[in-house]
Design an enzyme around this catalytic site. Structure first.
Site, short mmCIF file in Angstrom:
data_model
loop_
_atom_site.label_atom_id
_atom_site.label_comp_id
_atom_site.label_asym_id
_atom_site.label_seq_id
_atom_site.Cartn_x
_atom_site.Cartn_y
_atom_site.Cartn_z
N GLU A 1 86.54 94.45 31.31
CA GLU A 1 85.42 93.59 31.72
C GLU A 1 86.03 92.54 32.64
OE1 GLU A 1 82.44 94.18 30.99
OE2 GLU A 1 82.65 95.56 29.30
N CYS B 1 81.46 84.74 33.02
CA CYS B 1 81.64 85.94 33.85
C CYS B 1 80.31 86.36 34.47
CB CYS B 1 82.20 87.07 33.01
SG CYS B 1 81.27 87.38 31.51
#
Ligand code: NAP
Length: 681
Positions: free
Chosen positions: A258, A297
């Site tokens: 990720e 993020c």
């Protein structure tokens, strides 16, 4: 102030740092608050502890046992979360940010606990999909199953969510029955360390289920094999380094990444100034820029608006950003805290300068802004910074450079196709949002941007009150994205558990498949010598237990009565000539619902007994019409049993309706709740 020795938890022991340890500073005051790292950690002992103690203990539990453990763990963490709040302020996070990190993490455990109980069996094998018929007569079938990996999951986490980042990986891992070694980012590892201490102290986890490395990983990755998995969250640069590790090249160790992401938010062409959607867009963009000081993020890095709306967007955003109170994260009135460290501050300012090469800086001066309640220059504070790029087609940096802070760029689009093209120029993102009240806009974006995004978030006046926000990954939904975002996928409900399990294709006879999956498969042995299954308690019922009922003839009178009683006088049941004109019917036929009702009348045992309720039916198919004069009989078989609580469990029955020639007339799966056996008091 004492400097904390942030410890690691290795093979059942807490181990402090050594001289190689790295310093950790308060994001708010800049003071040295801790040290973490030890180059002499016994990696072998750690892996052995996980593989030989934690793994077997977890695999000895069913999915339901593990789900109950997650629920208890979540409740325990909930009782101790104040301590986590207290120490998290030093990371620069505000109380609102703690809700995302700490409460969000606990909530994720809760969702997995609930899904584990509802959507997985009380077993150690998970059935993936339906039985595949591989032979003409049904004696050779296929079924995919999933079993727990026997290795260890290494979780490498980013600094921004020291609790959620750990728990969102831990929940599916533990539910899968796999032990974890957690390696938090050093900058905020003291929060993770405290959380691990709380979890271990709860006594809820089997020995070896979790271990912790505070500081560097050492050569751990070199010791991983094909039953192990690394789940990484962090920057694309670190992911690139990790991908070179020998375990991925030589041993096919699984790797989930990720990474960073240039997330976009698109103001729909319909959502012009003055609409509720325009205001919503401004609110969401402001929130995404300032929550966690932009260190998410999923934060919005690129703001796309129809060319005619760009000025209005910049005005409205600047006004809102101007009212955001930056300050000591622990102060009540503070709306945006600090970045995690001075190093991060330098990095954000450098990246903002790069973006500034292609865009005008329209809001937020890092040399001139107010910080409430603390010394601005000692902490890692920056103001929200807004840029405007009038010609985004010729720009490159703003589609590729991630400033991991409160930095975002507004850019115009000509038409929707152009907006989608620009959103996709991020090279693969975690999330893109579209604020629109036009369903056609949503469909166009879904088709064009879907391949480049892990999540598409649509919001408008209908959903805005209940929506969860552009930036919130939810345990029910997939989190991750293609390309630049890492190509990984996490969560997404039970999908996330499967990353830690091996899918195996099983082929064999119906009895073999039934024994492996503990779910009766058509063609497998039927047990017919027990009393009526409705008289038998949940614990007594056996998989494969079958009742064959008597036959019941269907008369024209039955069809007429049912039609007039229910009001269902559809022509296929009432008008022979009209029914014949229909390609599906030979003439007037019985209602499917009439057959279901007669089926229940044939198979129930009416006395008060262990069957408590009929909770529904699945996979209903009417396969052959029944006309007046024909008859039906029923085969009722116990397919699967799933305990629900201490009093009752769910029984899934296979119900098959056969006509007079024993052809299949209908089939479905009936669900009932059945009581356990109780000794009379
Ligand atoms: P990072 O510098 O890439 O670090 C991530 C993790 O990798 C940390 O635990 C770090 O440990 C570790 N690490 C670094 N080098 C390593 C190596 N050679 N071997 C083993 N481990 C190593 O990222 P970060 O600064 O913590 O986080 C910010 C970045 O993460 C941003 O780019 C952000 O977009 C991304 N992020 C992505 C997601 C997502 O879900 N996609 C979520 C959050 C953040 P140390 O701290 O000890 O160096």
């Amino acid at each position: 102030m004492t400097v904390q020795n942030v410890e690691s938890y290795i093979a059942g022991q807490w181990i402090g740092c050594d001289s190689s340890a790295r310093d950790i500073h308060s994001a708010v005051t800049g003071e040295l608050i801790g040290r973490a790292g030890n180059t002499a950690l016994d990696i072998g002992a750690m892996l052995d502890f996980a593989r030989s103690k934690g793994g077997p203990a977890l695999r000895g539990m069913t999915f339901h046992d593990r789900a109950r453990m997650l629920k208890a763990l979540a409740a325990h963490l909930g009782q101790h979360k104040q301590a986590l709040y207290d120490i998290s302020f030093a990371t620069g996070a505000t109380q609102k940010d703690h809700l995302i990190d700490i409460d969000g993490g606990i909530g994720t455990l809760m969702v997995y606990a609930s899904k584990g109980r509802r959507e997985m069996p009380d077993d150690t094998i998970y059935l993936d999909g339906e039985v595949e018929r591989l032979s003409r007569h049904g004696t050779f079938l296929g079924q995919h199953i999933c079993t727990s990996l026997t290795g260890v999951a290494v979780h490498i986490n980013a600094f921004n969510f020291p609790v959620w980042g750990m728990l969102e990986k831990l929940a599916p891992t533990l539910l899968a029955g796999v032990p974890a070694i957690i390696k938090p980012a050093t900058a905020t590892c003291y929060v993770t360390e405290h959380c691990v201490r709380i979890m271990l102290a709860s006594g809820l986890l089997p020995e070896g289920a979790i271990q912790l490395i505070s500081g560097g990983l050492g050569d751990l990755l070199d010791h991983l094999g094909g039953q192990d998995i690394v789940s990484f969250t962090g920057s694309a640069a670190t992911a690139k380094t990790l991908r070179g590790a020998s375990c991925f090249q030589g041993n096919a160790t699984r790797f989930i990444a990720e990474q960073d992401s240039l997330n976009a938010s698109i103001l729909g062409p319909d959502a012009v100034a003055g609409t509720p959607e325009f205001d919503l867009f401004i609110k969401e963009a402001t929130h995404e820029m300032t929550a966690k000081a932009g260190q998410k993020c999923t934060a919005v890095r690129r703001i796309m608006a129809p060319a005619s709306q760009v000025e209005a967007v910049i005005d409205a955003l600047s006004r809102r950003l101007g009212s955001v109170i930056i300050g000591d994260p622990a102060a009540k009135e503070t709306q945006m805290g600090a970045l995690v460290s001075q190093a991060q501050r330098r990095d954000v300012l450098e990246k903002a300068a790069l973006i500034g090469q292609e865009a005008d800086h329209v809001f937020g001066n890092p040399d001139d802004f107010v910080v409430l309640g603390t010394d601005r220059d000692k902490g890692a504070f920056v103001p929200p910074m807004l840029f405007h790029c009038a010609s985004p087609d010729t720009a490159n940096l703003l589609h590729s450079v991630e400033a991991f802070g409160p930095v975002s760029t507004v850019m115009p689009y000509r038409d929707l196709e152009h907006a989608v093209h620009m959103a996709n120029r991020g090279g693969g993102s975690l999330v893109a949002s579209v604020i629109t009240n036009d369903p056609d806009v949503a469909r166009t974006v879904a088709l064009g941007a879907g391949p480049f995004h892990g999540r598409l978030y649509f919001n408008n006046q209908t959903s805005m009150k209940e929506s969860t926000g552009h930036g919130s990954p939810l345990p029910h939904m997939v989190h991750g994205g293609p390309g630049r975002a890492g190509g990984g996928e996490e969560m997404g409900g039970i999908r996330g558990v499967m990353h830690y399990m091996q899918r195996t294709a099983i082929q064999g006879s119906p009895d073999i498949l039934t024994a492996i999956g503990r779910k009766w498969v058509p063609g497998a042995t039927e047990i017919t010598d027990h009393a009526h299954p409705f008289t038998r308690t949940f614990d007594a019922l056996e998989i494969g237990e079958t009742l064959y009922t008597a036959e019941r003839e269907i008369t024209l009178d039955d069809i007429e009565t049912f039609a007039h009683f229910t009001g269902d006088t559809f022509y296929a049941h009432m008008d022979d000539a009209a029914a014949k004109r229909n390609p599906f019917f030979p003439g007037r036929v019985a209602h499917g619902y009439l057959l279901l009702s007669f089926a229940a009348g044939l198979f129930v045992q009416p006395d008060e007994g262990p069957v408590l309720a009929n909770t529904g039916l699945d996979n209903l198919r009417f396969l052959k019409p029944i006309q007046a004069g024909d008859s039906i009989r029923v085969r009722l078989t116990v397919m699967q049993k799933s305990p629900r609580n201490q009093d009752y469990g769910e029984v899934r029955w296979k119900v098959t309706l056969l006509n007079r020639d024993s052809d299949l007339a209908a089939e479905y799966e009936l669900l009932t709740m059945n009581a356990y056996h109780r000794d009379e008091p």
